[in-house]
Design a protein around this motif. Structure first.
Motif, PDB file in Angstrom:
ATOM      1  N   ILE A 260     -26.806  -9.459 -15.678  1.00 35.75           N
ATOM      2  CA  ILE A 260     -25.318  -9.572 -16.414  1.00 35.75           C
ATOM      3  C   ILE A 260     -24.413  -9.653 -14.777  1.00 35.75           C
ATOM      4  CG2 ILE A 260     -23.638  -8.992 -17.227  1.00 35.75           C
ATOM      5  CD1 ILE A 260     -24.932  -7.794 -19.815  1.00 35.75           C
ATOM      6  N   ALA A 261     -24.591  -8.590 -13.895  1.00 34.19           N
ATOM      7  CA  ALA A 261     -24.126  -8.619 -13.023  1.00 34.19           C
ATOM      8  C   ALA A 261     -24.413  -9.633 -11.755  1.00 34.19           C
ATOM      9  CB  ALA A 261     -23.480  -7.156 -12.235  1.00 34.19           C
ATOM     10  N   ILE A 262     -25.425  -9.684 -11.762  1.00 36.45           N
ATOM     11  CA  ILE A 262     -25.715 -10.560 -11.132  1.00 36.45           C
ATOM     12  C   ILE A 262     -25.761 -12.070 -11.031  1.00 36.45           C
ATOM     13  CG2 ILE A 262     -28.439 -10.921 -10.310  1.00 36.45           C
ATOM     14  CD1 ILE A 262     -29.789  -8.432  -9.985  1.00 36.45           C
ATOM     15  N   LYS A 263     -26.413 -12.757 -12.158  1.00 35.73           N
ATOM     16  CA  LYS A 263     -25.325 -14.062 -12.822  1.00 35.73           C
ATOM     17  C   LYS A 263     -23.486 -14.048 -12.886  1.00 35.73           C
ATOM     18  CE  LYS A 263     -28.993 -14.084 -16.674  1.00 35.73           C
ATOM     19  NZ  LYS A 263     -29.583 -14.340 -17.963  1.00 35.73           N
ATOM     20  N   ASP A 264     -23.260 -13.038 -13.330  1.00 38.12           N
ATOM     21  CA  ASP A 264     -22.262 -13.104 -12.473  1.00 38.12           C
ATOM     22  C   ASP A 264     -21.663 -13.290 -11.336  1.00 38.12           C
ATOM     23  OD1 ASP A 264     -18.925 -12.422 -13.744  1.00 38.12           O
ATOM     24  OD2 ASP A 264     -19.207 -11.427 -11.849  1.00 38.12           O
ATOM     25  N   ARG A 265     -22.074 -13.175 -10.366  1.00 34.59           N
ATOM     26  CA  ARG A 265     -21.512 -12.930  -8.951  1.00 34.59           C
ATOM     27  C   ARG A 265     -22.225 -14.050  -8.552  1.00 34.59           C
ATOM     28  NH1 ARG A 265     -17.970 -11.631  -9.631  1.00 34.59           N
ATOM     29  NH2 ARG A 265     -17.547 -11.646  -6.929  1.00 34.59           N
ATOM     30  N   ILE A 266     -23.038 -14.831  -9.345  1.00 35.05           N
ATOM     31  CA  ILE A 266     -24.031 -15.690  -8.886  1.00 35.05           C
ATOM     32  C   ILE A 266     -23.298 -17.487  -8.742  1.00 35.05           C
ATOM     33  CG2 ILE A 266     -25.931 -17.147  -8.871  1.00 35.05           C
ATOM     34  CD1 ILE A 266     -27.978 -14.942  -8.430  1.00 35.05           C
ATOM     35  N   GLU A 267     -22.511 -16.680  -9.969  1.00 34.53           N
ATOM     36  CA  GLU A 267     -21.954 -18.134 -10.375  1.00 34.53           C
ATOM     37  C   GLU A 267     -20.693 -17.785 -10.222  1.00 34.53           C
ATOM     38  OE1 GLU A 267     -19.537 -18.822 -14.894  1.00 34.53           O
ATOM     39  OE2 GLU A 267     -21.820 -17.544 -14.796  1.00 34.53           O
ATOM     40  N   LYS A 268     -19.863 -16.432 -10.034  1.00 35.14           N
ATOM     41  CA  LYS A 268     -18.766 -16.612  -9.251  1.00 35.14           C
ATOM     42  C   LYS A 268     -18.372 -15.873  -7.566  1.00 35.14           C
ATOM     43  CE  LYS A 268     -16.841 -14.527 -13.734  1.00 35.14           C
ATOM     44  NZ  LYS A 268     -16.334 -13.195 -14.321  1.00 35.14           N
ATOM     45  N   TYR A 269     -19.229 -16.156  -6.807  1.00 33.69           N
ATOM     46  CA  TYR A 269     -19.362 -15.883  -5.370  1.00 33.69           C
ATOM     47  C   TYR A 269     -20.426 -16.306  -4.918  1.00 33.69           C
ATOM     48  CZ  TYR A 269     -18.367 -13.707  -1.446  1.00 33.69           C
ATOM     49  OH  TYR A 269     -17.826 -12.840  -0.101  1.00 33.69           O
ATOM     50  N   LYS A 270     -21.805 -15.254  -4.726  1.00 38.14           N
ATOM     51  CA  LYS A 270     -23.095 -15.337  -4.239  1.00 38.14           C
ATOM     52  C   LYS A 270     -23.592 -14.120  -4.424  1.00 38.14           C
ATOM     53  CE  LYS A 270     -21.712 -12.837   0.553  1.00 38.14           C
ATOM     54  NZ  LYS A 270     -21.324 -13.461   1.724  1.00 38.14           N
ATOM     55  N   LYS A 271     -24.417 -14.615  -4.196  1.00 36.84           N
ATOM     56  CA  LYS A 271     -26.105 -13.747  -4.685  1.00 36.84           C
ATOM     57  C   LYS A 271     -25.262 -12.298  -4.059  1.00 36.84           C
ATOM     58  CE  LYS A 271     -30.182 -14.240  -3.023  1.00 36.84           C
ATOM     59  NZ  LYS A 271     -31.583 -14.413  -3.195  1.00 36.84           N
ATOM     60  N   PRO A 272     -25.537 -11.544  -4.440  1.00 40.44           N
ATOM     61  CA  PRO A 272     -25.497  -9.822  -4.037  1.00 40.44           C
ATOM     62  C   PRO A 272     -26.710  -9.700  -3.133  1.00 40.44           C
ATOM     63  CG  PRO A 272     -25.244  -9.745  -6.475  1.00 40.44           C
ATOM     64  CD  PRO A 272     -25.976 -10.823  -5.992  1.00 40.44           C
ATOM     65  N   LYS A 273     -26.555  -8.595  -1.852  1.00 38.67           N
ATOM     66  CA  LYS A 273     -27.610  -8.518  -0.505  1.00 38.67           C
ATOM     67  C   LYS A 273     -28.281  -7.797  -0.681  1.00 38.67           C
ATOM     68  CE  LYS A 273     -28.352 -10.234   3.371  1.00 38.67           C
ATOM     69  NZ  LYS A 273     -27.089 -10.184   4.698  1.00 38.67           N
ATOM     70  N   ALA A 274     -28.625  -6.364  -1.730  1.00 39.89           N
ATOM     71  CA  ALA A 274     -29.192  -5.494  -2.020  1.00 39.89           C
ATOM     72  C   ALA A 274     -28.089  -4.751  -3.270  1.00 39.89           C
ATOM     73  CB  ALA A 274     -28.589  -4.872  -1.027  1.00 39.89           C
ATOM     74  N   ILE A 275     -29.637  -3.756  -3.698  1.00 42.42           N
ATOM     75  CA  ILE A 275     -29.580  -3.189  -5.240  1.00 42.42           C
ATOM     76  C   ILE A 275     -29.502  -1.371  -4.428  1.00 42.42           C
ATOM     77  CG2 ILE A 275     -29.865  -2.579  -6.910  1.00 42.42           C
ATOM     78  CD1 ILE A 275     -31.265  -5.387  -7.868  1.00 42.42           C
ATOM     79  N   ILE A 276     -28.346  -1.031  -4.408  1.00 44.63           N
ATOM     80  CA  ILE A 276     -28.758   0.683  -4.468  1.00 44.63           C
ATOM     81  C   ILE A 276     -28.796   0.966  -6.249  1.00 44.63           C
ATOM     82  CG2 ILE A 276     -28.390   2.823  -3.538  1.00 44.63           C
ATOM     83  CD1 ILE A 276     -26.414   1.226  -1.668  1.00 44.63           C
ATOM     84  N   ALA A 277     -30.352   1.647  -5.935  1.00 42.83           N
ATOM     85  CA  ALA A 277     -30.518   2.634  -7.766  1.00 42.83           C
ATOM     86  C   ALA A 277     -30.989   4.317  -7.299  1.00 42.83           C
ATOM     87  CB  ALA A 277     -31.544   1.763  -8.219  1.00 42.83           C
ATOM     88  N   VAL A 278     -30.236   4.903  -7.996  1.00 38.29           N
ATOM     89  CA  VAL A 278     -30.453   5.957  -7.888  1.00 38.29           C
ATOM     90  C   VAL A 278     -31.616   6.494  -9.012  1.00 38.29           C
ATOM     91  CG1 VAL A 278     -29.155   8.037  -7.824  1.00 38.29           C
ATOM     92  CG2 VAL A 278     -27.814   5.856  -6.841  1.00 38.29           C
ATOM     93  N   HIS A 279     -32.160   7.431  -9.222  1.00 38.30           N
ATOM     94  CA  HIS A 279     -33.424   8.995  -9.786  1.00 38.30           C
ATOM     95  C   HIS A 279     -32.180   9.621  -9.877  1.00 38.30           C
ATOM     96  CE1 HIS A 279     -36.503   6.332  -9.300  1.00 38.30           C
ATOM     97  NE2 HIS A 279     -36.882   6.640  -7.853  1.00 38.30           N
ATOM     98  N   LEU A 280     -31.582   9.878 -11.009  1.00 39.95           N
ATOM     99  CA  LEU A 280     -30.312  10.847 -11.410  1.00 39.95           C
ATOM    100  C   LEU A 280     -31.216  12.189 -11.225  1.00 39.95           C
ATOM    101  CD1 LEU A 280     -27.033  10.777 -10.420  1.00 39.95           C
ATOM    102  CD2 LEU A 280     -26.797  10.517 -13.069  1.00 39.95           C
ATOM    103  N   TYR A 281     -30.321  12.860 -10.762  1.00 40.46           N
ATOM    104  CA  TYR A 281     -31.036  14.924 -11.024  1.00 40.46           C
ATOM    105  C   TYR A 281     -31.884  14.668 -10.941  1.00 40.46           C
ATOM    106  CZ  TYR A 281     -26.001  14.743 -12.044  1.00 40.46           C
ATOM    107  OH  TYR A 281     -24.498  15.048 -12.057  1.00 40.46           O
ATOM    108  N   GLY A 282     -33.450  14.121 -11.037  1.00 39.99           N
ATOM    109  CA  GLY A 282     -34.235  14.178 -11.214  1.00 39.99           C
ATOM    110  C   GLY A 282     -35.226  12.943 -12.255  1.00 39.99           C
ATOM    111  N   MET A 283     -34.736  12.660 -12.481  1.00 39.76           N
ATOM    112  CA  MET A 283     -34.731  11.765 -13.808  1.00 39.76           C
ATOM    113  C   MET A 283     -34.938  10.178 -13.248  1.00 39.76           C
ATOM    114  SD  MET A 283     -35.963  11.242 -16.626  1.00 39.76           S
ATOM    115  CE  MET A 283     -35.218  12.644 -17.696  1.00 39.76           C
ATOM    116  N   PRO A 284     -36.193   9.910 -13.005  1.00 39.39           N
ATOM    117  CA  PRO A 284     -36.418   8.564 -12.535  1.00 39.39           C
ATOM    118  C   PRO A 284     -35.809   7.354 -13.478  1.00 39.39           C
ATOM    119  CG  PRO A 284     -38.667  10.048 -12.700  1.00 39.39           C
ATOM    120  CD  PRO A 284     -37.697  10.574 -13.189  1.00 39.39           C
ATOM    121  N   TYR A 285     -35.674   6.026 -12.312  1.00 39.38           N
ATOM    122  CA  TYR A 285     -34.621   4.730 -12.964  1.00 39.38           C
ATOM    123  C   TYR A 285     -35.628   4.014 -14.194  1.00 39.38           C
ATOM    124  CZ  TYR A 285     -35.832   2.818  -8.975  1.00 39.38           C
ATOM    125  OH  TYR A 285     -35.716   2.280  -7.310  1.00 39.38           O
ATOM    126  N   LYS A 286     -35.358   3.074 -14.661  1.00 40.82           N
ATOM    127  CA  LYS A 286     -36.730   2.171 -14.887  1.00 40.82           C
ATOM    128  C   LYS A 286     -37.074   1.237 -13.906  1.00 40.82           C
ATOM    129  CE  LYS A 286     -35.437   2.457 -19.616  1.00 40.82           C
ATOM    130  NZ  LYS A 286     -34.807   1.974 -20.891  1.00 40.82           N
TER     131      LYS A 286
END
Length: 376
Positions: free
Chosen positions: A120-146
């Motif tokens: 949702i955020a990527i679509k919003d930023r492309i529509e309103k501004y420009k494509k984001p340059k990077a994504i920072i995702a975190v494995h919090l407390y040791g639990m992997p993200y998807k």
């Protein structure tokens, strides 16, 4: 009268061989920043992570994220999508680069970045501004993200992923090591992590060329010349040979450290699951968490604080879950895509002591304190 010792949230735990590598550095006079321990530690990490990865050990996990953004040419005017439910070190390097963070909330089954909100955020930023340059995702407390879902969305829109695995060395996702799941990975060896070099981190990249560029930037970007010549702005981010020696000793016991942390989680879960006021985050299928920190979610803010303060009275350290970045005063003006998950977890969640060197007496002391508090 005997004085009870303080129980820390996550204290360093030496394995025995660290001193051997450090003494070797002193004996051979490899006190300068680079040396055999640096190469050895990088090779140990590369072997542990598996696959065709290349590792540069650095002064901190924050430095690793900063260099990752440098390698991706993130600069002023760019936007970077960042998990909101995390420590500020995940987001601060975005500001170092003069870029703008956009915060993404979590999902309830991993507590990590919501793939749905990310798209949702990527679509919003492309529509309103420009494509984001990077994504920072975190494995919090040791639990992997998807990672499969996050990587698929990132590939769909052509946005690289920086995998913040500062808390997740030893965790696995579909039998692959965290830190080696995305375009770039980062690790932390801070004093409270699963293994430590007292302070330190690592950047994990896919090619030898990227590693060489990271090392170049991390050693003040000195050009190949007989004098000091600089065509780029560099940083003093390389790990020292002495600290890398500590890391080599720690790598010999990492599997034991992961097992001890997981046993701590099982101890708490076994004895506290009977209380309806407390719940635990379970591992989804094909997820393996190092359980760096055992976290509980209580039924209310009031109960969380009651437990925390009673533990504190007994000199037992605990801590609320991370305050989301979109709620932090320093980031309050930045755009965020939220669903209430991280705010609820911050309100009701508590980190319990989880060090791999906790004794059974320590664990029962913590447990009895919590049970007595629940009965108050």
């Amino acid at each position: 009268m005997l004085t009870k010792t303080k129980i820390y949230l996550s204290s360093p735990h030496m394995g025995g061989s660290e001193q051997k590598f450090v003494v070797e550095a002193f004996t051979t006079n490899w006190i300068a920043p680079l040396g055999p321990n640096v190469d050895g530690f990088e090779n140990d990490l590369k072997s542990y992570l598996g696959g065709e990865k290349h590792v540069a050990v650095l002064s901190s996990g924050t430095a690793a994220i900063h260099l990752a953004l440098q390698l991706l040419d993130v600069s002023k005017g760019d936007e970077v999508l960042c998990q909101s439910f995390t420590f500020s070190a995940s987001a601060n390097p975005i500001i170092y680069q003069g870029a703008t963070p956009i915060f993404i909330d979590s999902e309830s089954d991993t507590w990590n970045m919501s793939p749905e909100l990310l798209e949702i955020a990527i679509k919003d930023r492309i529509e309103k501004y420009k494509k984001p340059k990077a994504i920072i995702a975190v494995h919090l407390y040791g639990m992997p993200y998807k990672a499969n879902e996050i990587n698929a969305i990132a590939e769909k829109y052509g946005i690289p992923v920086i995998e913040d695995s500062a808390e997740a060395l030893g965790s696995r996702y579909f039998n692959k090591e965290c830190g080696a799941l995305s375009d770039m990975g980062i690790l932390s060896f801070n004093g409270n992590k699963i293994i430590t070099t007292s302070g330190g981190g690592a950047l994990i990249v896919k090619s030898k060329e990227l590693k060489e560029k990271a090392v170049f930037l991390s050693t003040q970007a000195r050009d190949n010349a007989p004098h000091y010549e600089h065509s780029s702005i560099g940083f003093n981010y390389r790990m020292s040979n002495v600290l890398a020696g500590i890391g080599r000793g720690q790598m010999e016991v990492i599997d034991d450290r992961v097992e001890a942390r997981r046993q701590n989680f099982e101890f708490y879960k076994q004895h506290l699951s009977q209380y309806k006021e407390i719940t635990f985050l379970e591992e989804p299928e094909n997820f393996f968490s190092n359980r760096w920190i055992t976290c509980i979610e209580t039924e209310s803010f009031e109960l969380r604080e009651k437990i925390r303060l009673e533990l504190l009275k007994d000199d037992i350290e605990s801590r609320p879950l991370w305050k989301p970045m979109h709620m932090q005063p320093v980031f309050k003006e930045y755009l965020h895509f939220t669903n209430g998950t991280s705010e609820k977890l911050f309100d009701k969640g508590l980190c319990l002591p989880s060090g791999s060197n906790l004794s059974q007496d320590d664990l029962f002391r913590i447990l009895n304190n919590i049970i007595n508090t629940l009965k108050l």
